[in-house]
Design an enzyme around this catalytic site. Structure first.
Site, short mmCIF file in Angstrom:
data_model
loop_
_atom_site.label_atom_id
_atom_site.label_comp_id
_atom_site.label_asym_id
_atom_site.label_seq_id
_atom_site.Cartn_x
_atom_site.Cartn_y
_atom_site.Cartn_z
N ASP A 224 -96.65 -85.53 -12.02
CA ASP A 224 -97.44 -84.91 -13.13
C ASP A 224 -96.39 -84.14 -13.76
O ASP A 224 -95.28 -83.73 -13.22
CB ASP A 224 -98.73 -84.07 -12.62
CG ASP A 224 -99.64 -83.90 -13.81
OD1 ASP A 224 -99.28 -83.94 -14.99
OD2 ASP A 224 -100.63 -83.68 -13.76
C1 BGC Z 1 -101.80 -83.16 -17.03
C2 BGC Z 1 -101.58 -84.67 -16.87
C3 BGC Z 1 -100.88 -85.32 -18.37
C4 BGC Z 1 -99.69 -84.60 -18.57
C5 BGC Z 1 -98.76 -85.07 -19.71
C6 BGC Z 1 -100.25 -82.68 -17.38
O1 BGC Z 1 -100.27 -81.12 -17.63
O2 BGC Z 1 -102.04 -82.72 -15.70
O3 BGC Z 1 -102.91 -85.37 -16.86
O4 BGC Z 1 -100.73 -86.75 -18.18
O5 BGC Z 1 -99.73 -83.04 -18.41
O6 BGC Z 1 -99.37 -84.50 -20.79
#
Ligand code: BGC
Length: 751
Positions: A224
């Site tokens: 993530d």
């Molecule tokens: C989120 C993800 C997301 C990623 C990119 C993160 O903060 O938890 O779900 O895909 O950011 O935007």
């Protein structure tokens, strides 16, 4: 190819190029690949990247979010959404899009529940699998997230999810398992949090043992955004790609570890090869783009919103409305409906139809035959990055419903929200239609539903408790560590067994028509039942199959969902639905999947209070011992919340809370943890908060998310997300730990 690359280049390939792209290496024939969110539509940011939906993105179809689509219980429909998003991804040059999210809705206050499907692992997993399979048909990749046990937003970047193995397997890993086995996603996103003390990015058992060796996953694991904990441990665990890129996070340490023989280069090769495979496949897929029709996708978004709406109440058959009736349209959300949630899944829709544009303003409440109140949760009440503080709707919204209901006995409430709310006003109104967060065509869908052009056929994918306090984890959610004390008793598994009255049950939803069930047959492990539409309208029924396991051995829920089918039926039409059960449907986790010997009752139906007993199945399974702590425990007879002591007995160990301590602060600590003990961190906190929220209106979801995230981000995530130098953070950290001059030296160090 990876074997021709230098070690340094391989390490670099396993780190993104910037916020959204992977690194290109023309000298090795490796192009870069664009990724973007997300689960219910694309958020492709071409100019400036962020992971919180702050900056503009290219217009894309905003489909209903998972909180809605799950209520469709329609695998085929989820497949159509997946395929449509993939077509838009291809059209916009995106090789992998980041969705779906399959985390379990453990507690109704999780700010991100709207992005997830259900409290039930089977339902969440099945819907995700179909979405993935269809999305990937033309080679565009999906990314199942957030693996795993990412069930709170509070301190989401470094919280520790503490739970027992059985709960982990039966509840929290199962949706991922079904999605991975059934959908074969090209990528999986590891979550921010720890599981029982180990960060997901470093978790060998999770990312290799379970995901690859047990479930057969052969794709790529990416972090993530900002979730990488230790790049060396990450390579060992099979965490292939660090996102976002640009910070060169721990690359020097990785090089040293290889040089010292502490990290096998083969592990870097393995990850580099996976990155390469992913980008080459994406490049191939982008050569043969399937047609992309945004108009058709808007229509699909409308159909999905119609299929996902849940009719919670319909006294006197007040709905559907009749053309000749005078209708009052009341409430802010008529002009400004809540149709999606805030955060990384935020989409810039291709078009947006507000309810008032299709329904008109109507007449005044006094004059009206029927008053329709459009209400729900305003955006600042729920979003990524922060949890809800309570389950109530805003006071003024409740007041509005009550005032209208006093003035007009025929009041219909339409709810727009991403999670259950308390509805103390429910008895005062005649009908309630739950739209969830219905996407960009929500307005048109609503009109069709209210007037009977579409017949509501959604069923709740999560329980609506009467009040928040009824939820088993209410008294200990959220904390810095996620204490999963309630074990497997999440959602209906708890309310059923504890015999707690709820407002609306999991699996509940009304229709304008009526269905009856007949001829249940069990033949071995095949179950069939006939469902007939005996009402006046065409409609669709969600046939649900639950298994009620024996209750005399290891503790178990009273019933568990193990099959479902959505069946469209014209008036008088009937259909026989078939289910095939497998061993896993009967199994519990006890150091492996085992089927306890005994008699299993099969329940089938469309209404959780009126399930048909289809018969029983005898399993001459295995003996699963009753754990010594079980007799007389909360788990045998859940009631209220389990105490810490009860949980520790079940867990088999004492719970040690995570703490942050001056002198021992690490890159895993946040400004919030350190600011009370360090002037440097207090100044940083003030500065970062100011910078992060510059120009953002206080009180909005975005503001809340930015404040929460900027203050609870561990230092290492700040480094990765900011694409910054390590010595800056190491210097500040040393200062916070009381080693000012050492810190200063690090800060001034070049490189
Ligand atoms: C989120 C993800 C997301 C990623 C990119 C993160 O903060 O938890 O779900 O895909 O950011 O935007």
């Amino acid at each position: 190819m990876a074997n021709k690359m230098t070690l340094k280049d391989k390490i670099t390939l396993c780190d993104g190029k910037n916020f959204w792209e992977t690194r290109d290496f023309p000298e090795y024939g490796i192009p870069s690949m664009f990724m973007c969110d997300g689960p219910h539509g694309l958020r492709k940011q071409e100019n400036y990247g962020d992971h919180m939906g702050i900056h503009d993105s290219r217009p894309a179809t905003c489909f209903p979010t998972a909180v809605s689509t799950a209520c469709s219980w329609d695998e085929e429909l989820l497949g159509q959404i997946g395929a449509a998003i993939a077509a838009e991804a291809a059209e916009q040059g995106v090789g992998v899009f980041l969705g779906p999210g399959v985390n379990i809705k453990r507690n109704p206050l999780c700010g991100r529940n709207f992005e997830y499907f259900s409290e039930d692992p089977y339902l969440a997993g099945k819907l995700a699998a179909s979405f993935i399979k269809n999305a990937q048909k033309n080679g565009i990749g999906t990314c199942v997230k957030h693996f795993a046990c990412n069930n709170q937003e509070y301190r989401r970047l470094h919280s520790d999810s503490i739970l027992d193995e059985r709960t982990l397997r039966e509840i929290y890993l199962t949706p991922f398992e079904i999605a991975v086995r059934g959908g074969k996603p090209k990528t999986v996103m590891c979550a921010y949090n720890k599981i029982n003390g180990t960060y997901c990015s470093d978790h060998v058992e999770l990312l290799t043992g379970i995901l690859r060796e047990e479930w057969g996953f052969d794709g790529l694991v990416m972090t993530d955004w900002g979730a990488m904990h230790n790049r060396i441990a990450g390579f060992r665990a099979g965490c292939d790609l660090n996102m976002p890129g640009g910070s060169n996070y721990m690359a020097p340490e990785v090089l040293e570890a290889v040089a010292r023989g502490e990290l096998d280069e083969a592990m870097i090769d393995r990850s580099a090869e996976r990155v390469q495979k992913m980008v080459l496949e994406a490049a191939e897929a982008l050569k043969n783009k399937p047609p992309c029709d945004y108009e058709a996708h808007h229509e699909l978004a409308r159909i999905v919103a119609e299929q996902s709406a849940v009719l919670l109440k319909n006294e006197d058959h007040i709905l559907p409305l009749k053309e000749e009736q005078k209708i009052a349209i009341v409430g802010q959300m008529a002009k400004n409906m809540r149709y999606q949630g805030a955060g990384s899944s935020y989409i810039n829709p291709t078009k947006l139809v507000q309810p008032v544009e299709v329904l008109g303003e109507g007449v005044s409440v006094e004059e009206a035959d029927v008053a329709v109140v459009l209400t729900g949760l305003p955006p600042e009440f729920e979003g990524e990055g922060f949890d809800r503080e309570h389950m109530a709707m805003p006071v003024e919204q409740v007041k509005l419903i009550e005032e209208v209901a006093v003035k007009n006995p025929n009041t219909v409430v339409v709810l727009f929200c991403g999670a259950p709310v308390e509805t103390p006003w429910a008895d005062k109104v005649k009908a309630i239609l739950y739209m969830g967060l219905p996407g960009q065509a929500g307005g048109e869908a609503l009109k069709n539903l209210l007037y009977g052009v579409a017949n509501p056929s959604g069923k709740l994918a999560e329980t609506w408790p009467v009040k928040y306090g009824d939820c088993p984890s209410a008294s200990y959610y959220p904390q810095r560590d996620g204490q999963y004390r309630e074990g497997i008793y999440v959602g209906y598994r708890y309310y059923d067994k504890a015999n707690v009255d709820v407002r609306w049950k999991f699996g509940f939803g009304l229709s304008y028509t009526e269905f009856i069930y007949s001829d249940p047959i069990i033949d071995g492990e095949n179950v069939s039942i006939t469902v007939t539409n005996v009402g006046p309208y065409a409609g669709a029924e969600v046939v649900q199959l639950y298994i009620a396991p024996p209750q005399d051995g290891i503790h178990r829920p009273l019933r568990e969902l193990k099959g479902f089918a959505k069946v469209p039926l014209q008036p008088d039409e009937k259909r026989t639905v078939h289910f095939e059960l497998d061993e896993r449907c009967f199994a519990v986790w006890d150091d492996g999947w085992k089927v306890p010997t005994g008699r299993y009752t099969i329940l089938v139906g469309g209404h959780p209070d009126h399930l048909v007993v289809a018969g029983t199945i005898e399993k001459a399974g295995q003996t699963v011992a009753i754990p010594p702590w079980q007799p007389g425990s909360w788990y045998e007879k859940p009631d209220g919340s389990p105490s810490l002591e009860q949980w520790e007995r079940m867990l088999g160990r004492k719970y040690q809370p995570s703490i942050s301590q001056k002198g021992q602060f690490t890159m895993n600590d946040s400004l919030l943890d350190m600011k009370e003990h360090s002037l440097v961190m207090r100044v940083m906190y003030w500065f970062v908060k100011r910078k992060a929220t510059k120009g953002v209106q206080p009180g909005t979801a975005l503001y809340r998310m930015l404040v929460e995230t900027s203050s609870t981000n561990p230092l290492r995530s700040m480094q990765i997300l900011g694409g910054l130098r390590a010595n800056l953070f190491h210097g500040l950290l040393a200062m916070a730990n009381g080693r000012f001059f050492h810190g200063l030296r690090l800060l001034l160090k070049r490189g």
